[in-house]
Design a protein around this motif. Structure first.
Motif, PDB file in Angstrom:
ATOM      1  N   SER A 179       0.742  -1.154   0.008  1.00 33.40           N
ATOM      2  CA  SER A 179      -0.017   0.245  -0.108  1.00 33.40           C
ATOM      3  C   SER A 179       0.849   1.049  -0.050  1.00 33.40           C
ATOM      4  O   SER A 179       0.708   2.325  -0.845  1.00 33.40           O
ATOM      5  CB  SER A 179      -0.848   0.035   1.218  1.00 33.40           C
TER       6      SER A 179
ATOM      7  N   TYR B 214      -5.873   1.407  -0.524  1.00 33.57           N
ATOM      8  CA  TYR B 214      -7.107   1.493   0.336  1.00 33.57           C
ATOM      9  C   TYR B 214      -7.421  -0.195   0.485  1.00 33.57           C
ATOM     10  O   TYR B 214      -7.457  -0.889   1.627  1.00 33.57           O
ATOM     11  CB  TYR B 214      -8.210   2.280   0.149  1.00 33.57           C
ATOM     12  N   LEU B 215      -7.756  -0.631  -0.682  1.00 31.45           N
ATOM     13  CA  LEU B 215      -8.187  -2.191  -0.657  1.00 31.45           C
ATOM     14  C   LEU B 215      -7.311  -2.962  -0.001  1.00 31.45           C
ATOM     15  O   LEU B 215      -7.595  -3.952   0.644  1.00 31.45           O
ATOM     16  CB  LEU B 215      -8.688  -2.645  -2.001  1.00 31.45           C
TER      17      LEU B 215
ATOM     18  N   THR C  78      -5.401  -2.335   2.763  1.00 36.11           N
ATOM     19  CA  THR C  78      -5.356  -2.138   3.927  1.00 36.11           C
ATOM     20  C   THR C  78      -6.441  -2.880   4.754  1.00 36.11           C
ATOM     21  O   THR C  78      -6.602  -2.812   5.978  1.00 36.11           O
ATOM     22  CB  THR C  78      -5.319  -0.947   4.340  1.00 36.11           C
ATOM     23  N   LEU C  79      -7.690  -3.243   3.938  1.00 36.68           N
ATOM     24  CA  LEU C  79      -8.776  -3.696   4.562  1.00 36.68           C
ATOM     25  C   LEU C  79      -8.497  -5.254   5.010  1.00 36.68           C
ATOM     26  O   LEU C  79      -7.531  -5.972   4.601  1.00 36.68           O
ATOM     27  CB  LEU C  79      -9.715  -3.948   3.484  1.00 36.68           C
ATOM     28  N   PRO C  80      -8.952  -5.649   6.100  1.00 34.35           N
ATOM     29  CA  PRO C  80      -8.805  -7.026   6.712  1.00 34.35           C
ATOM     30  C   PRO C  80      -9.418  -8.166   5.895  1.00 34.35           C
ATOM     31  O   PRO C  80     -10.261  -8.035   5.301  1.00 34.35           O
ATOM     32  CB  PRO C  80      -9.513  -6.825   8.191  1.00 34.35           C
ATOM     33  N   ALA C  81      -8.741  -9.184   5.841  1.00 33.17           N
ATOM     34  CA  ALA C  81      -9.245 -10.444   4.939  1.00 33.17           C
ATOM     35  C   ALA C  81     -10.351 -10.913   5.497  1.00 33.17           C
ATOM     36  O   ALA C  81     -10.395 -11.073   6.835  1.00 33.17           O
ATOM     37  CB  ALA C  81      -8.292 -11.471   4.668  1.00 33.17           C
ATOM     38  N   ALA C  82     -11.410 -11.127   4.875  1.00 35.63           N
ATOM     39  CA  ALA C  82     -12.622 -11.828   5.341  1.00 35.63           C
ATOM     40  C   ALA C  82     -12.636 -13.254   5.318  1.00 35.63           C
ATOM     41  O   ALA C  82     -12.254 -13.971   4.710  1.00 35.63           O
ATOM     42  CB  ALA C  82     -14.106 -11.222   4.412  1.00 35.63           C
TER      43      ALA C  82
END
Length: 52
Positions: free
Chosen positions: A3, A45-46, A48-52
């Motif tokens: 990122s 940004y994507l 940095t999102l937590p993995a689902a």
């Protein structure tokens, strides 16, 4: 890590777009650089999102 690299790439792309504007290059080159910078920021940004 990636990122940060993508944010740096976005900064370079925005700088290139502003440079093209100063050099009076065609509008499509400026717009394409701004779009690519936006896509790089979105990808950063994507990442940095937590993995689902």
């Amino acid at each position: 890590m990636w990122s940060i690299v993508l944010m740096g790439l976005a900064g370079l792309l925005v700088g290139g777009a502003l440079s093209f504007r100063q050099q009076a290059r065609p509008l499509w080159t400026q717009v394409s650089f701004f779009v690519l910078a936006g896509m790089a920021l979105l990808a950063a940004y994507l990442l940095t999102l937590p993995a689902a």
